[in-house]
Design a protein around this motif. Structure first.
Motif, PDB file in Angstrom:
ATOM      1  N   ALA A 142      42.965  37.438  38.856  1.00  0.00           N
ATOM      2  CA  ALA A 142      43.488  38.371  38.666  1.00  0.00           C
ATOM      3  C   ALA A 142      44.668  38.452  37.491  1.00  0.00           C
ATOM      4  N   ASP A 143      44.247  39.363  36.705  1.00  0.00           N
ATOM      5  CA  ASP A 143      45.375  39.398  35.473  1.00  0.00           C
ATOM      6  C   ASP A 143      46.624  39.035  36.029  1.00  0.00           C
ATOM      7  N   ARG A 144      46.900  40.035  36.730  1.00  0.00           N
ATOM      8  CA  ARG A 144      48.576  40.248  37.337  1.00  0.00           C
ATOM      9  C   ARG A 144      48.399  40.214  39.127  1.00  0.00           C
ATOM     10  N   THR A 145      49.550  39.748  39.217  1.00  0.00           N
ATOM     11  CA  THR A 145      49.798  39.905  40.846  1.00  0.00           C
ATOM     12  C   THR A 145      51.625  40.052  40.804  1.00  0.00           C
ATOM     13  N   HIS A 146      51.760  41.903  41.438  1.00  0.00           N
ATOM     14  CA  HIS A 146      53.152  41.283  42.061  1.00  0.00           C
ATOM     15  C   HIS A 146      54.172  40.775  43.347  1.00  0.00           C
ATOM     16  N   VAL A 147      52.995  41.078  44.070  1.00  0.00           N
ATOM     17  CA  VAL A 147      52.843  40.611  45.416  1.00  0.00           C
ATOM     18  C   VAL A 147      51.509  39.509  46.037  1.00  0.00           C
ATOM     19  N   LEU A 148      51.616  37.767  46.146  1.00  0.00           N
ATOM     20  CA  LEU A 148      50.686  37.501  46.428  1.00  0.00           C
ATOM     21  C   LEU A 148      51.279  36.844  47.582  1.00  0.00           C
ATOM     22  N   VAL A 149      50.208  37.201  48.383  1.00  0.00           N
ATOM     23  CA  VAL A 149      50.259  35.909  49.984  1.00  0.00           C
ATOM     24  C   VAL A 149      49.368  35.440  50.146  1.00  0.00           C
ATOM     25  N   LEU A 150      49.345  34.295  50.425  1.00  0.00           N
ATOM     26  CA  LEU A 150      48.878  33.481  51.004  1.00  0.00           C
ATOM     27  C   LEU A 150      48.508  32.715  52.108  1.00  0.00           C
ATOM     28  N   ARG A 151      47.768  33.006  53.515  1.00  0.00           N
ATOM     29  CA  ARG A 151      47.651  32.572  54.692  1.00  0.00           C
ATOM     30  C   ARG A 151      46.510  31.717  54.860  1.00  0.00           C
ATOM     31  N   GLY A 152      45.870  29.865  54.937  1.00  0.00           N
ATOM     32  CA  GLY A 152      44.960  29.303  55.245  1.00  0.00           C
ATOM     33  C   GLY A 152      45.565  27.668  54.626  1.00  0.00           C
ATOM     34  N   ALA A 153      43.463  27.675  54.981  1.00  0.00           N
ATOM     35  CA  ALA A 153      43.174  26.165  53.785  1.00  0.00           C
ATOM     36  C   ALA A 153      42.444  26.417  52.915  1.00  0.00           C
ATOM     37  N   GLY A 154      42.199  25.806  52.106  1.00  0.00           N
ATOM     38  CA  GLY A 154      40.704  25.841  51.127  1.00  0.00           C
ATOM     39  C   GLY A 154      41.110  26.402  49.934  1.00  0.00           C
ATOM     40  N   ASN A 155      42.063  27.751  49.916  1.00  0.00           N
ATOM     41  CA  ASN A 155      41.566  28.305  49.342  1.00  0.00           C
ATOM     42  C   ASN A 155      42.042  28.750  47.382  1.00  0.00           C
ATOM     43  N   VAL A 156      41.392  29.133  46.907  1.00  0.00           N
ATOM     44  CA  VAL A 156      41.666  29.071  45.309  1.00  0.00           C
ATOM     45  C   VAL A 156      42.192  30.588  44.855  1.00  0.00           C
ATOM     46  N   ALA A 157      43.503  30.031  44.257  1.00  0.00           N
ATOM     47  CA  ALA A 157      43.916  31.971  43.446  1.00  0.00           C
ATOM     48  C   ALA A 157      44.081  31.693  41.642  1.00  0.00           C
ATOM     49  N   VAL A 158      43.608  32.169  40.505  1.00  0.00           N
ATOM     50  CA  VAL A 158      44.023  32.073  39.285  1.00  0.00           C
ATOM     51  C   VAL A 158      44.406  33.527  38.695  1.00  0.00           C
ATOM     52  N   VAL A 159      45.615  33.737  38.590  1.00  0.00           N
ATOM     53  CA  VAL A 159      46.254  34.613  37.831  1.00  0.00           C
ATOM     54  C   VAL A 159      47.228  34.296  37.431  1.00  0.00           C
ATOM     55  N   ARG A 160      47.116  35.403  35.602  1.00  0.00           N
ATOM     56  CA  ARG A 160      47.655  35.051  34.329  1.00  0.00           C
ATOM     57  C   ARG A 160      48.840  35.390  34.966  1.00  0.00           C
ATOM     58  N   ARG A 161      49.082  36.196  34.962  1.00  0.00           N
ATOM     59  CA  ARG A 161      51.374  36.744  35.331  1.00  0.00           C
ATOM     60  C   ARG A 161      51.475  36.891  36.989  1.00  0.00           C
ATOM     61  N   GLY A 162      51.964  36.020  37.480  1.00  0.00           N
ATOM     62  CA  GLY A 162      52.622  36.605  38.902  1.00  0.00           C
ATOM     63  C   GLY A 162      54.073  37.015  38.217  1.00  0.00           C
ATOM     64  N   PHE A 163      54.250  37.138  39.961  1.00  0.00           N
ATOM     65  CA  PHE A 163      55.708  37.499  40.078  1.00  0.00           C
ATOM     66  C   PHE A 163      56.256  37.005  41.252  1.00  0.00           C
ATOM     67  N   ARG A 164      55.794  37.533  42.486  1.00  0.00           N
ATOM     68  CA  ARG A 164      56.126  36.413  43.628  1.00  0.00           C
ATOM     69  C   ARG A 164      54.896  36.387  44.499  1.00  0.00           C
TER      70      ARG A 164
END
Length: 216
Positions: A142-164
């Motif tokens: 994603a280019d931008r995320t305001h709130v990102l909550v990740l639960r689990g294992a072996g996941n990948v997230a690539v974010v240019r601009r994150g806030f929380r």
């Protein structure tokens, strides 16, 4: 899957629909047939496995129940992808839920995004305000995320601009160009941030958080 009941529902993708598409636009035996679907009802359900759909009009609720389907669609209020191995390309969305396994959605933006299907992915070219990822082996770009909550294992997230961003789990990788606030509870997570400052709190063992501080 929990979703609101629509007043009118259009169930699409019976073999008769495909036959009509062939009659209207003859193609060679080896060419794939694209099924046009008008969002004339409050809810459109796509349930023919292996089909290619192109939606148009003002879409309300769109449900992709089919496996191995390819869908191109405009903006919708709700998009539910419950089938496995399907691919959706969409305009801005209000709410997106991906519960099917190994399915992918590419969209320009979203208000709320939920990914629970194992091995599924989402690509958001612009802003997604709230993201919930719960499962294993999923991915987000994603280019931008305001709130990102990740639960689990072996996941990948690539974010240019994150806030929380909050991580609960193990062996996840999250990359940010900039991130204001980070919370981690789990083990062996990797979170590089290209440019700080980032306020972080980490609970667990084997986590790697690297923040490049700006020069003073």
């Amino acid at each position: 899957m929990s979703r609101p009941l629509a007043r009118r529902s259009l169930r699409v993708a019976t073999p008769l629909v495909a036959l009509a598409a062939l009659v209207l636009a003859p193609v060679s035996a080896d060419a794939a047939v694209t099924i046009p679907v008008s969002c004339v009802s409050d809810e459109v359900v796509l349930d023919w496995d292996g089909a290619t759909y192109e939606l148009y009009g003002a879409c309300g609720i769109v449900v992709v129940e089919a496996d191995d389907a390819t869908v191109t669609m405009p903006t919708a209020t709700h998009l539910y992808v419950t089938g496995d191995d399907s691919e959706v390309t969409a305009k801005p969305q209000t709410l997106v839920e991906i519960s099917g396994a190994r399915s992918s959605v590419i969209m320009t933006s979203a208000t709320t995004l939920s990914i629970t299907g194992a091995g599924s992915s989402a690509t958001v070219e612009g802003l997604v305000e709230q993201v919930r990822m719960q499962g294993d082996g999923m991915s987000l770009s994603a280019d931008r995320t305001h709130v990102l909550v990740l639960r689990g294992a072996g996941n990948v997230a690539v974010v240019r601009r994150g806030f929380r961003t909050r991580v609960v789990g193990s062996e996840n990788t999250l990359e940010h160009q900039r991130l204001d606030r980070l919370r981690i509870r789990g083990d062996a997570n990797t979170v590089p941030v290209a440019a700080g400052p980032t306020a972080s709190r980490v609970v667990g063992t084997g986590n790697t958080v690297s923040v490049v501080r700006p020069p003073r």
